[in-house]
Design a protein around this motif. Structure first.
Motif, PDB file in Angstrom:
ATOM      1  N   GLN A  51      -1.282   5.463  -3.061  1.00 36.77           N
ATOM      2  CA  GLN A  51      -1.515   5.148  -1.659  1.00 36.77           C
ATOM      3  C   GLN A  51      -2.085   3.737  -1.537  1.00 36.77           C
ATOM      4  OE1 GLN A  51      -4.742   7.643  -0.052  1.00 36.77           O
ATOM      5  NE2 GLN A  51      -5.375   8.072  -2.160  1.00 36.77           N
ATOM      6  N   HIS A  52      -1.782   3.095  -0.413  1.00 37.50           N
ATOM      7  CA  HIS A  52      -2.360   1.787  -0.111  1.00 37.50           C
ATOM      8  C   HIS A  52      -3.656   1.978   0.670  1.00 37.50           C
ATOM      9  CE1 HIS A  52       1.542  -0.519  -0.802  1.00 37.50           C
ATOM     10  NE2 HIS A  52       0.622  -1.208  -1.437  1.00 37.50           N
ATOM     11  N   VAL A  53      -4.720   1.352   0.212  1.00 39.16           N
ATOM     12  CA  VAL A  53      -5.993   1.371   0.935  1.00 39.16           C
ATOM     13  C   VAL A  53      -6.545  -0.054   0.935  1.00 39.16           C
ATOM     14  CG1 VAL A  53      -8.308   2.359   1.092  1.00 39.16           C
ATOM     15  CG2 VAL A  53      -6.445   3.718   0.112  1.00 39.16           C
ATOM     16  N   ASP A  54      -6.614  -0.650   2.113  1.00 38.67           N
ATOM     17  CA  ASP A  54      -7.149  -2.012   2.230  1.00 38.67           C
ATOM     18  C   ASP A  54      -6.531  -2.957   1.208  1.00 38.67           C
ATOM     19  OD1 ASP A  54      -8.726  -0.954   4.205  1.00 38.67           O
ATOM     20  OD2 ASP A  54     -10.516  -0.798   2.957  1.00 38.67           O
ATOM     21  N   SER A  55      -5.214  -2.968   1.140  1.00 39.89           N
ATOM     22  CA  SER A  55      -4.442  -3.854   0.264  1.00 39.89           C
ATOM     23  C   SER A  55      -4.531  -3.498  -1.220  1.00 39.89           C
ATOM     24  CB  SER A  55      -4.869  -5.323   0.455  1.00 39.89           C
ATOM     25  OG  SER A  55      -4.681  -5.728   1.791  1.00 39.89           O
ATOM     26  N   GLN A  56      -5.178  -2.392  -1.546  1.00 38.33           N
ATOM     27  CA  GLN A  56      -5.242  -1.935  -2.925  1.00 38.33           C
ATOM     28  C   GLN A  56      -4.306  -0.742  -3.115  1.00 38.33           C
ATOM     29  OE1 GLN A  56      -7.221  -3.667  -5.171  1.00 38.33           O
ATOM     30  NE2 GLN A  56      -7.609  -4.989  -3.408  1.00 38.33           N
ATOM     31  N   ILE A  57      -3.711  -0.639  -4.302  1.00 36.18           N
ATOM     32  CA  ILE A  57      -2.877   0.509  -4.637  1.00 36.18           C
ATOM     33  C   ILE A  57      -3.696   1.440  -5.511  1.00 36.18           C
ATOM     34  CG2 ILE A  57      -0.735   1.305  -5.698  1.00 36.18           C
ATOM     35  CD1 ILE A  57       0.480  -1.406  -5.188  1.00 36.18           C
ATOM     36  N   LEU A  58      -3.961   2.651  -4.980  1.00 28.78           N
ATOM     37  CA  LEU A  58      -4.819   3.610  -5.667  1.00 28.78           C
ATOM     38  C   LEU A  58      -4.113   4.954  -5.785  1.00 28.78           C
ATOM     39  CD1 LEU A  58      -8.056   2.746  -3.674  1.00 28.78           C
ATOM     40  CD2 LEU A  58      -7.655   2.207  -6.081  1.00 28.78           C
ATOM     41  N   PRO A  59      -4.453   5.731  -6.814  1.00 31.71           N
ATOM     42  CA  PRO A  59      -3.813   7.041  -6.960  1.00 31.71           C
ATOM     43  C   PRO A  59      -4.122   7.958  -5.780  1.00 31.71           C
ATOM     44  CG  PRO A  59      -4.905   6.399  -8.997  1.00 31.71           C
ATOM     45  CD  PRO A  59      -5.361   5.429  -7.938  1.00 31.71           C
ATOM     46  N   GLU A  60      -3.146   8.772  -5.419  1.00 30.54           N
ATOM     47  CA  GLU A  60      -3.345   9.814  -4.425  1.00 30.54           C
ATOM     48  C   GLU A  60      -3.258  11.197  -5.068  1.00 30.54           C
ATOM     49  OE1 GLU A  60      -1.443  11.370  -0.170  1.00 30.54           O
ATOM     50  OE2 GLU A  60      -0.848   9.428  -1.006  1.00 30.54           O
ATOM     51  N   LEU A  61      -2.364  11.341  -6.040  1.00 35.78           N
ATOM     52  CA  LEU A  61      -2.194  12.624  -6.721  1.00 35.78           C
ATOM     53  C   LEU A  61      -2.007  12.383  -8.220  1.00 35.78           C
ATOM     54  CD1 LEU A  61      -1.952  15.688  -6.388  1.00 35.78           C
ATOM     55  CD2 LEU A  61       0.511  15.384  -6.038  1.00 35.78           C
ATOM     56  N   ILE A  62      -2.902  12.957  -9.009  1.00 38.40           N
ATOM     57  CA  ILE A  62      -2.887  12.809 -10.462  1.00 38.40           C
ATOM     58  C   ILE A  62      -2.779  14.196 -11.089  1.00 38.40           C
ATOM     59  CG2 ILE A  62      -4.119  11.927 -12.489  1.00 38.40           C
ATOM     60  CD1 ILE A  62      -5.778  10.186 -10.590  1.00 38.40           C
ATOM     61  N   LYS A  63      -1.975  14.298 -12.122  1.00 39.73           N
ATOM     62  CA  LYS A  63      -1.874  15.547 -12.873  1.00 39.73           C
ATOM     63  C   LYS A  63      -2.205  15.266 -14.334  1.00 39.73           C
ATOM     64  CE  LYS A  63       1.209  19.476 -13.782  1.00 39.73           C
ATOM     65  NZ  LYS A  63       2.544  20.058 -13.507  1.00 39.73           N
ATOM     66  N   VAL A  64      -3.207  15.951 -14.845  1.00 40.19           N
ATOM     67  CA  VAL A  64      -3.647  15.772 -16.224  1.00 40.19           C
ATOM     68  C   VAL A  64      -3.322  17.038 -17.010  1.00 40.19           C
ATOM     69  CG1 VAL A  64      -5.612  15.289 -17.739  1.00 40.19           C
ATOM     70  CG2 VAL A  64      -5.524  14.271 -15.444  1.00 40.19           C
ATOM     71  N   ILE A  65      -2.622  16.868 -18.115  1.00 40.99           N
ATOM     72  CA  ILE A  65      -2.268  17.997 -18.983  1.00 40.99           C
ATOM     73  C   ILE A  65      -2.841  17.728 -20.370  1.00 40.99           C
ATOM     74  CG2 ILE A  65      -0.409  19.387 -19.958  1.00 40.99           C
ATOM     75  CD1 ILE A  65       1.391  18.293 -17.691  1.00 40.99           C
ATOM     76  N   ALA A  66      -3.705  18.610 -20.837  1.00 44.21           N
ATOM     77  CA  ALA A  66      -4.294  18.491 -22.161  1.00 44.21           C
ATOM     78  C   ALA A  66      -3.906  19.713 -22.978  1.00 44.21           C
ATOM     79  CB  ALA A  66      -5.814  18.361 -22.072  1.00 44.21           C
TER      80      ALA A  66
END
Length: 255
Positions: free
Chosen positions: A203-218
Protein backbone atom coordinates in the motif's frame (compact mmCIF):
# COMPACT_ATOMS: atom_id res chain seq x y z
CA UNK A 1 2.54 -19.67 28.55
CA UNK A 2 -0.86 -18.83 27.06
CA UNK A 3 -1.38 -19.39 23.32
CA UNK A 4 -2.14 -15.69 22.86
CA UNK A 5 1.23 -14.85 24.38
CA UNK A 6 2.99 -17.12 21.91
CA UNK A 7 1.21 -15.45 19.01
CA UNK A 8 2.26 -11.95 20.08
CA UNK A 9 5.83 -12.99 20.82
CA UNK A 10 5.97 -14.96 17.59
CA UNK A 11 4.98 -11.81 15.73
CA UNK A 12 8.04 -10.09 17.15
CA UNK A 13 10.07 -12.81 15.51
CA UNK A 14 8.74 -12.31 12.18
CA UNK A 15 7.65 -9.87 13.29
CA UNK A 16 0.96 0.73 10.52
CA UNK A 17 -4.68 6.21 11.47
CA UNK A 18 -5.63 7.97 8.32
CA UNK A 19 -7.37 5.46 6.08
CA UNK A 20 -7.68 7.89 3.20
CA UNK A 21 -3.89 8.15 2.91
CA UNK A 22 -3.44 4.40 2.25
CA UNK A 23 -3.89 3.06 -1.28
CA UNK A 24 -3.16 -0.43 -2.50
CA UNK A 25 -0.18 -0.51 -4.87
CA UNK A 26 -1.13 -1.58 -8.37
CA UNK A 27 1.26 -3.21 -10.81
CA UNK A 28 3.03 -0.97 -13.29
CA UNK A 29 5.10 -1.75 -16.36
CA UNK A 30 7.53 -4.56 -15.68
CA UNK A 31 11.19 -4.09 -16.65
CA UNK A 32 13.18 -7.31 -17.09
CA UNK A 33 16.18 -5.77 -18.83
CA UNK A 34 18.24 -4.57 -15.89
CA UNK A 35 21.57 -5.85 -14.61
CA UNK A 36 22.05 -7.18 -11.08
CA UNK A 37 23.60 -3.87 -10.07
CA UNK A 38 20.64 -1.91 -11.47
CA UNK A 39 18.03 -4.17 -9.86
CA UNK A 40 19.67 -3.95 -6.44
CA UNK A 41 20.00 -0.18 -6.82
CA UNK A 42 16.30 0.17 -7.69
CA UNK A 43 15.34 -1.99 -4.71
CA UNK A 44 17.44 0.22 -2.40
CA UNK A 45 15.55 3.30 -3.64
CA UNK A 46 12.29 1.80 -2.34
CA UNK A 47 13.42 1.41 1.29
CA UNK A 48 10.78 3.01 3.50
CA UNK A 49 11.85 6.38 4.93
CA UNK A 50 10.03 7.53 8.07
CA UNK A 51 10.66 8.28 11.74
CA UNK A 52 7.65 6.58 13.31
CA UNK A 53 4.88 4.31 12.12
CA UNK A 54 1.58 3.27 13.70
CA UNK A 55 -1.13 0.81 12.64
CA UNK A 56 -3.78 -1.67 13.60
CA UNK A 57 -2.28 -5.09 12.98
CA UNK A 58 -4.48 -8.13 12.38
CA UNK A 59 -2.67 -11.38 13.16
CA UNK A 60 -3.90 -14.78 12.04
CA UNK A 61 -1.85 -17.62 13.48
CA UNK A 62 -2.21 -21.21 12.31
CA UNK A 63 -0.42 -24.28 13.65
CA UNK A 64 -1.38 -27.95 13.85
CA UNK A 65 -4.68 -27.25 12.10
CA UNK A 66 -5.83 -24.64 14.60
CA UNK A 67 -6.15 -20.91 13.88
CA UNK A 68 -6.56 -17.81 16.01
CA UNK A 69 -7.00 -14.19 14.96
CA UNK A 70 -6.14 -11.13 17.07
CA UNK A 71 -5.89 -7.40 16.36
CA UNK A 72 -3.26 -5.36 18.19
CA UNK A 73 -1.82 -1.86 18.17
CA UNK A 74 1.52 -1.77 16.39
CA UNK A 75 4.09 1.03 16.58
CA UNK A 76 7.68 1.33 15.49
CA UNK A 77 10.40 3.95 15.68
CA UNK A 78 12.72 3.29 12.76
CA UNK A 79 15.88 1.47 13.83
CA UNK A 80 15.07 1.87 17.53
CA UNK A 81 11.92 0.12 18.74
CA UNK A 82 9.00 -2.14 17.80
CA UNK A 83 6.02 -1.99 20.19
CA UNK A 84 2.93 -4.23 20.28
CA UNK A 85 -0.05 -3.77 22.59
CA UNK A 86 -3.08 -6.09 22.82
CA UNK A 87 -6.51 -4.72 23.83
CA UNK A 88 -6.71 -3.46 27.43
CA UNK A 89 -2.90 -3.82 27.62
CA UNK A 90 -3.35 -7.45 28.57
CA UNK A 91 -0.24 -8.34 26.57
CA UNK A 92 2.52 -5.91 25.65
CA UNK A 93 5.87 -6.39 23.90
CA UNK A 94 8.84 -4.13 23.20
CA UNK A 95 11.62 -5.14 20.82
CA UNK A 96 14.82 -3.08 20.66
CA UNK A 97 18.25 -3.70 19.12
CA UNK A 98 19.37 -4.90 22.55
CA UNK A 99 16.62 -7.29 23.60
CA UNK A 100 13.07 -8.64 23.44
CA UNK A 101 10.73 -7.84 26.35
CA UNK A 102 7.21 -9.05 26.93
CA UNK A 103 4.60 -9.43 29.66
CA UNK A 104 1.24 -11.17 29.94
CA UNK A 105 -1.38 -10.10 32.48
CA UNK A 106 -3.42 -13.24 31.79
CA UNK A 107 -0.99 -15.37 33.76
CA UNK A 108 1.24 -12.72 35.41
CA UNK A 109 4.39 -13.73 33.55
CA UNK A 110 7.10 -11.86 31.66
CA UNK A 111 10.06 -12.46 29.37
CA UNK A 112 13.10 -10.20 29.17
CA UNK A 113 15.93 -11.62 27.08
CA UNK A 114 17.75 -12.02 23.80
CA UNK A 115 16.71 -13.11 20.30
CA UNK A 116 17.44 -16.82 20.72
CA UNK A 117 13.81 -17.86 21.16
CA UNK A 118 12.72 -15.83 18.15
CA UNK A 119 15.54 -17.28 16.06
CA UNK A 120 14.63 -20.82 17.08
CA UNK A 121 10.97 -20.16 16.30
CA UNK A 122 11.61 -19.24 12.67
CA UNK A 123 14.66 -21.42 12.16
CA UNK A 124 17.06 -18.63 11.21
CA UNK A 125 19.24 -16.25 13.20
CA UNK A 126 17.41 -12.99 13.89
CA UNK A 127 18.29 -9.59 15.23
CA UNK A 128 16.43 -6.27 15.40
CA UNK A 129 17.27 -5.25 11.84
CA UNK A 130 16.01 -8.52 10.39
CA UNK A 131 12.75 -8.34 12.33
CA UNK A 132 12.26 -4.73 11.21
CA UNK A 133 13.07 -5.57 7.60
CA UNK A 134 10.62 -8.47 7.64
CA UNK A 135 7.78 -6.22 8.78
CA UNK A 136 8.62 -3.41 6.34
CA UNK A 137 9.08 -5.52 3.23
CA UNK A 138 12.85 -5.20 3.03
CA UNK A 139 15.31 -8.02 2.38
CA UNK A 140 16.53 -9.71 5.55
CA UNK A 141 20.11 -9.47 4.32
CA UNK A 142 21.83 -6.48 2.76
CA UNK A 143 22.14 -6.75 -1.01
CA UNK A 144 25.17 -5.77 -3.06
CA UNK A 145 26.00 -6.55 -6.66
CA UNK A 146 29.41 -8.01 -5.87
CA UNK A 147 27.94 -10.84 -3.78
CA UNK A 148 24.58 -11.49 -5.49
CA UNK A 149 23.45 -12.54 -8.94
CA UNK A 150 20.11 -11.87 -10.65
CA UNK A 151 17.96 -13.95 -12.97
CA UNK A 152 14.38 -13.74 -14.24
CA UNK A 153 11.74 -16.40 -13.70
CA UNK A 154 7.95 -16.46 -13.40
CA UNK A 155 7.56 -12.69 -13.76
CA UNK A 156 10.01 -11.80 -11.01
CA UNK A 157 13.66 -10.98 -10.51
CA UNK A 158 15.36 -13.71 -8.49
CA UNK A 159 18.33 -12.55 -6.44
CA UNK A 160 20.59 -15.07 -4.77
CA UNK A 161 24.18 -15.23 -3.48
CA UNK A 162 26.76 -15.97 -6.15
CA UNK A 163 28.08 -18.66 -3.85
CA UNK A 164 25.18 -20.41 -2.16
CA UNK A 165 26.23 -22.33 0.90
CA UNK A 166 25.30 -26.00 0.92
CA UNK A 167 23.74 -25.76 4.37
CA UNK A 168 22.04 -22.38 3.98
CA UNK A 169 20.22 -21.24 0.82
CA UNK A 170 18.81 -17.73 0.28
CA UNK A 171 16.48 -16.44 -2.45
CA UNK A 172 14.84 -13.02 -2.85
CA UNK A 173 12.08 -12.42 -5.42
CA UNK A 174 11.53 -8.80 -6.49
CA UNK A 175 8.56 -7.32 -8.35
CA UNK A 176 9.90 -5.94 -11.67
CA UNK A 177 7.35 -3.10 -11.71
CA UNK A 178 8.25 -1.49 -8.36
CA UNK A 179 11.28 -3.55 -7.20
CA UNK A 180 9.72 -4.33 -3.82
CA UNK A 181 10.16 -7.78 -2.32
CA UNK A 182 7.55 -10.35 -3.44
CA UNK A 183 9.02 -13.18 -1.43
CA UNK A 184 12.12 -14.06 0.53
CA UNK A 185 13.10 -17.62 1.30
CA UNK A 186 15.74 -19.13 3.55
CA UNK A 187 16.29 -22.87 3.59
CA UNK A 188 18.46 -25.22 5.64
CA UNK A 189 17.91 -28.50 3.75
CA UNK A 190 20.00 -30.64 6.06
CA UNK A 191 18.00 -29.41 9.07
CA UNK A 192 14.68 -29.70 7.19
CA UNK A 193 14.02 -26.02 7.88
CA UNK A 194 12.43 -23.51 5.54
CA UNK A 195 11.34 -19.91 6.13
CA UNK A 196 9.24 -18.19 3.47
CA UNK A 197 7.93 -14.63 3.72
CA UNK A 198 5.45 -13.62 1.01
CA UNK A 199 4.32 -10.02 0.54
CA UNK A 200 0.87 -10.50 -0.95
CA UNK A 201 -0.12 -6.84 -1.08
CA UNK A 202 1.52 -3.43 -0.67
CA UNK A 203 0.00 0.00 0.00
CA UNK A 204 1.04 3.61 -0.56
CA UNK A 205 1.16 5.75 2.58
CA UNK A 206 2.46 9.31 2.31
CA UNK A 207 4.60 8.46 -0.74
CA UNK A 208 6.01 5.35 0.94
CA UNK A 209 5.39 1.78 -0.23
CA UNK A 210 4.63 -0.41 2.78
CA UNK A 211 3.33 -3.95 3.21
CA UNK A 212 -0.41 -4.42 3.61
CA UNK A 213 -0.59 -8.22 3.74
CA UNK A 214 2.30 -10.51 4.72
CA UNK A 215 2.28 -14.29 4.96
CA UNK A 216 5.03 -16.01 6.93
CA UNK A 217 5.53 -19.77 6.67
CA UNK A 218 8.04 -21.48 8.95
CA UNK A 219 8.61 -25.21 8.47
CA UNK A 220 10.79 -27.50 10.55
CA UNK A 221 10.63 -31.24 9.82
CA UNK A 222 6.89 -32.00 9.76
CA UNK A 223 5.84 -28.95 11.77
CA UNK A 224 4.48 -25.87 9.99
CA UNK A 225 3.58 -22.48 11.45
CA UNK A 226 1.76 -19.88 9.33
CA UNK A 227 1.29 -16.25 10.41
CA UNK A 228 -0.64 -13.75 8.30
CA UNK A 229 -0.20 -10.06 9.10
CA UNK A 230 -2.60 -7.42 7.78
CA UNK A 231 -1.57 -3.81 8.40
CA UNK A 232 -4.48 -1.38 8.46
CA UNK A 233 -5.01 2.33 9.21
CA UNK A 234 -1.36 3.22 8.74
CA UNK A 235 0.03 6.59 9.77
CA UNK A 236 3.59 7.92 9.63
CA UNK A 237 5.74 10.42 11.52
CA UNK A 238 3.41 11.13 14.41
CA UNK A 239 4.66 11.74 17.93
CA UNK A 240 4.40 8.31 19.53
CA UNK A 241 5.09 6.83 22.93
CA UNK A 242 6.41 3.33 23.58
CA UNK A 243 5.47 2.71 27.22
CA UNK A 244 6.72 -0.53 28.70
CA UNK A 245 7.21 -1.54 32.31
CA UNK A 246 7.06 -5.07 33.65
CA UNK A 247 4.51 -5.11 36.51
CA UNK A 248 5.82 -5.97 39.94
CA UNK A 249 5.19 -9.48 41.18
CA UNK A 250 5.20 -11.08 37.72
CA UNK A 251 7.07 -14.36 37.27
CA UNK A 252 9.88 -14.56 34.73
CA UNK A 253 9.53 -17.30 32.14
CA UNK A 254 12.25 -19.17 30.29
CA UNK A 255 11.64 -20.00 26.65
Amino acid sequence: MQTTSKIILGLCAILLFNCKSAKTVRGGDANFNLSSKQVIKENAKQVAAFKTLQSKLKITYTQKGKSQTHTVNFRTKKDEAIWINAPFSVIRALVTPQKVSFYNKLDNTYFDGDYKYLSDLLGTELDFNKVQNLLLGETLYHLNASDYTTSVDNEAYIIQPKNQRALFEIFFLLNPSNFKVKSQQISQPKEFRHLQIDYLKYQHVDSQILPELIKVIAVESNNEMVVELEMKNVSLNEELRFPFKIPSGFEEIEL
